[in-house]
Design a protein around this motif. Structure first.
Motif, PDB file in Angstrom:
ATOM      1  N   VAL A 169       0.837  -1.197   0.000  1.00 18.11           N
ATOM      2  CA  VAL A 169       0.000   0.000   0.000  1.00 18.11           C
ATOM      3  C   VAL A 169       0.876   1.254   0.000  1.00 18.11           C
ATOM      4  O   VAL A 169       0.599   2.225  -0.713  1.00 18.11           O
ATOM      5  N   ALA A 170       1.954   1.237   0.796  1.00 22.19           N
ATOM      6  CA  ALA A 170       2.866   2.389   0.843  1.00 22.19           C
ATOM      7  C   ALA A 170       3.510   2.619  -0.519  1.00 22.19           C
ATOM      8  O   ALA A 170       3.642   3.761  -0.980  1.00 22.19           O
ATOM      9  N   GLU A 171       3.904   1.513  -1.171  1.00 15.87           N
ATOM     10  CA  GLU A 171       4.522   1.621  -2.493  1.00 15.87           C
ATOM     11  C   GLU A 171       3.547   2.196  -3.506  1.00 15.87           C
ATOM     12  O   GLU A 171       3.892   3.089  -4.295  1.00 15.87           O
ATOM     13  N   LEU A 172       2.319   1.702  -3.488  1.00  9.65           N
ATOM     14  CA  LEU A 172       1.313   2.189  -4.431  1.00  9.65           C
ATOM     15  C   LEU A 172       0.930   3.642  -4.140  1.00  9.65           C
ATOM     16  O   LEU A 172       0.719   4.439  -5.057  1.00  9.65           O
ATOM     17  N   THR A 173       0.858   3.971  -2.856  1.00  7.30           N
ATOM     18  CA  THR A 173       0.497   5.338  -2.472  1.00  7.30           C
ATOM     19  C   THR A 173       1.542   6.338  -2.942  1.00  7.30           C
ATOM     20  O   THR A 173       1.218   7.431  -3.433  1.00  7.30           O
ATOM     21  N   GLU A 174       2.813   5.941  -2.824  1.00  4.84           N
ATOM     22  CA  GLU A 174       3.902   6.820  -3.219  1.00  4.84           C
ATOM     23  C   GLU A 174       3.857   7.127  -4.713  1.00  4.84           C
ATOM     24  O   GLU A 174       4.194   8.234  -5.148  1.00  4.84           O
ATOM     25  N   GLY A 175       3.428   6.158  -5.509  1.00  4.29           N
ATOM     26  CA  GLY A 175       3.416   6.359  -6.947  1.00  4.29           C
ATOM     27  C   GLY A 175       2.080   6.804  -7.505  1.00  4.29           C
ATOM     28  O   GLY A 175       1.918   6.901  -8.724  1.00  4.29           O
ATOM     29  N   ALA A 176       1.108   7.046  -6.599  1.00  6.24           N
ATOM     30  CA  ALA A 176      -0.235   7.399  -7.062  1.00  6.24           C
ATOM     31  C   ALA A 176      -0.500   8.890  -6.922  1.00  6.24           C
ATOM     32  O   ALA A 176       0.145   9.590  -6.143  1.00  6.24           O
ATOM     33  N   GLU A 177      -1.473   9.354  -7.693  1.00  2.19           N
ATOM     34  CA  GLU A 177      -1.960  10.721  -7.543  1.00  2.19           C
ATOM     35  C   GLU A 177      -3.271  10.656  -6.771  1.00  2.19           C
ATOM     36  O   GLU A 177      -4.287  10.173  -7.286  1.00  2.19           O
ATOM     37  N   ILE A 178      -3.247  11.086  -5.529  1.00  2.00           N
ATOM     38  CA  ILE A 178      -4.410  10.991  -4.653  1.00  2.00           C
ATOM     39  C   ILE A 178      -4.823  12.392  -4.232  1.00  2.00           C
ATOM     40  O   ILE A 178      -4.022  13.151  -3.682  1.00  2.00           O
ATOM     41  N   VAL A 179      -6.059  12.727  -4.505  1.00  2.00           N
ATOM     42  CA  VAL A 179      -6.602  14.034  -4.129  1.00  2.00           C
ATOM     43  C   VAL A 179      -7.679  13.808  -3.081  1.00  2.00           C
ATOM     44  O   VAL A 179      -8.648  13.074  -3.322  1.00  2.00           O
ATOM     45  N   ARG A 180      -7.517  14.395  -1.904  1.00  2.00           N
ATOM     46  CA  ARG A 180      -8.483  14.259  -0.827  1.00  2.00           C
ATOM     47  C   ARG A 180      -9.150  15.604  -0.581  1.00  2.00           C
ATOM     48  O   ARG A 180      -8.579  16.649  -0.871  1.00  2.00           O
ATOM     49  N   PRO A 181     -10.377  15.585  -0.013  1.00  2.00           N
ATOM     50  CA  PRO A 181     -11.039  16.864   0.275  1.00  2.00           C
ATOM     51  C   PRO A 181     -10.279  17.646   1.326  1.00  2.00           C
ATOM     52  O   PRO A 181      -9.652  17.075   2.217  1.00  2.00           O
TER      53      PRO A 181
END
Length: 294
Positions: A264-276
């Protein structure tokens, strides 16, 4: 609405199994052997208005049954599950358009199932005999054996009482008899026996006294928040590392959790995540089911 749908499904399931069970009791015995040698998950078991129900659909349904249904005989399960899927298909076909809540629930279910498949794959890779052994070895590679102590004590209110008891014990009095007669602690009726304990299990003054004692030695009075103690050290032993098999479930759980967190950490690092942004959405909106209406 979501809750009522679940209740209806449960009621339909119970009715299907009750009907199947009654049919089993009424049906004559047969010696015919089912043709299962060529069956696959795609084997069609029923068709409802052109919609196929397959053996795979039934297998998945059975795997998700509540516990009270899991132990039913296979023939009852088969008929009950098939009846349920037929009824669901008949009802589902009457719905012209999926409500938004159904679409959202299906998206969530798909997301959960796909994530579950990835977790299963991660677990299978992370947990092997070799990785479990390596984790066990790493945990205890430099661990020193821990000394455990078996002691008895007599608890009294004053230092004078404790000193008198220590003198009598050193003069040959029986420790267990004095403990049963004089101790105010809960271990008194059992002769003052405390059993085995390791570091950190007793209050500091008591433990410090025990650590400095020899086997069969009677201590000087020792004060703790409970009162005054006279201690006898009965025995010591070295507690070796627990066997691997005893810790296997714990180690496997840790390996699985670590594999998931790492991925999950690996995927999170390479992802574009936009939160409110904070305060952009009121958390109370989670309880507003009217938002699911068209």
């Amino acid at each position: 609405m979501i809750r009522s749908s679940s209740l209806l499904a449960s009621a339909a399931l119970a009715l299907s199994f009750a009907t199947a069970s009654s049919a089993q009791e009424a049906a004559p015995e047969t010696t015919e052997t089912p043709a299962t040698s060529n069956a696959t998950a795609d084997t069609v078991v029923a068709t409802v208005n052109g919609t196929d129900i397959t053996l795979g659909h039934m297998i998945i349904t059975r795997a998700q049954l509540p516990g009270q249904y899991q132990q039913l005989p296979p023939d009852v399960l088969f008929e009950g599950i098939l009846d349920q899927l037929i009824q669901q298909t008949l009802l589902a076909d009457t719905l012209e358009d999926d409500p938004r809540r159904v679409e959202l629930a299906m998206e969530n279910e798909t997301r959960s199932l796909r994530a579950g498949e990835v977790i299963t794959s991660l677990t299978e890779t992370a947990i092997t005999d070799e990785t479990v052994q390596d984790a066990y070895d790493a945990r205890f590679a430099e661990a020193e054996p821990v000394t455990e102590y078996n002691a008895s004590h007599i608890l009294v209110e004053t230092e004078e009482q404790a000193a008198d008891l220590a003198t009598r014990l050193n003069d040959g009095a029986d420790f267990a008899e004095l403990a049963m007669a004089e101790s105010t602690g809960p271990s008194g009726p059992s002769g003052g026996e405390l059993g085995w304990f390791g570091p950190g299990m007793m209050v500091a003054p008591f433990e410090e006294a025990v650590v400095d004692m020899e086997v069969d030695q009677i201590s000087e009075p020792v004060e703790t928040q409970f009162g005054w103690h006279v201690i006898k050290l009965n025995e010591t032993r070295l507690q070796e590392a627990p066997p691997l098999e005893q810790l296997r479930p714990e180690i496997e759980g840790e390996l699985q959790q670590q594999a998931i967190e790492d991925r999950v950490a690996e995927l999170t690092e390479g992802a574009e995540i936009v939160r409110p942004e904070d305060q952009e959405l009121d958390p109370a909106l989670l309880s507003d089911l009217t938002l699911l209406n068209p």
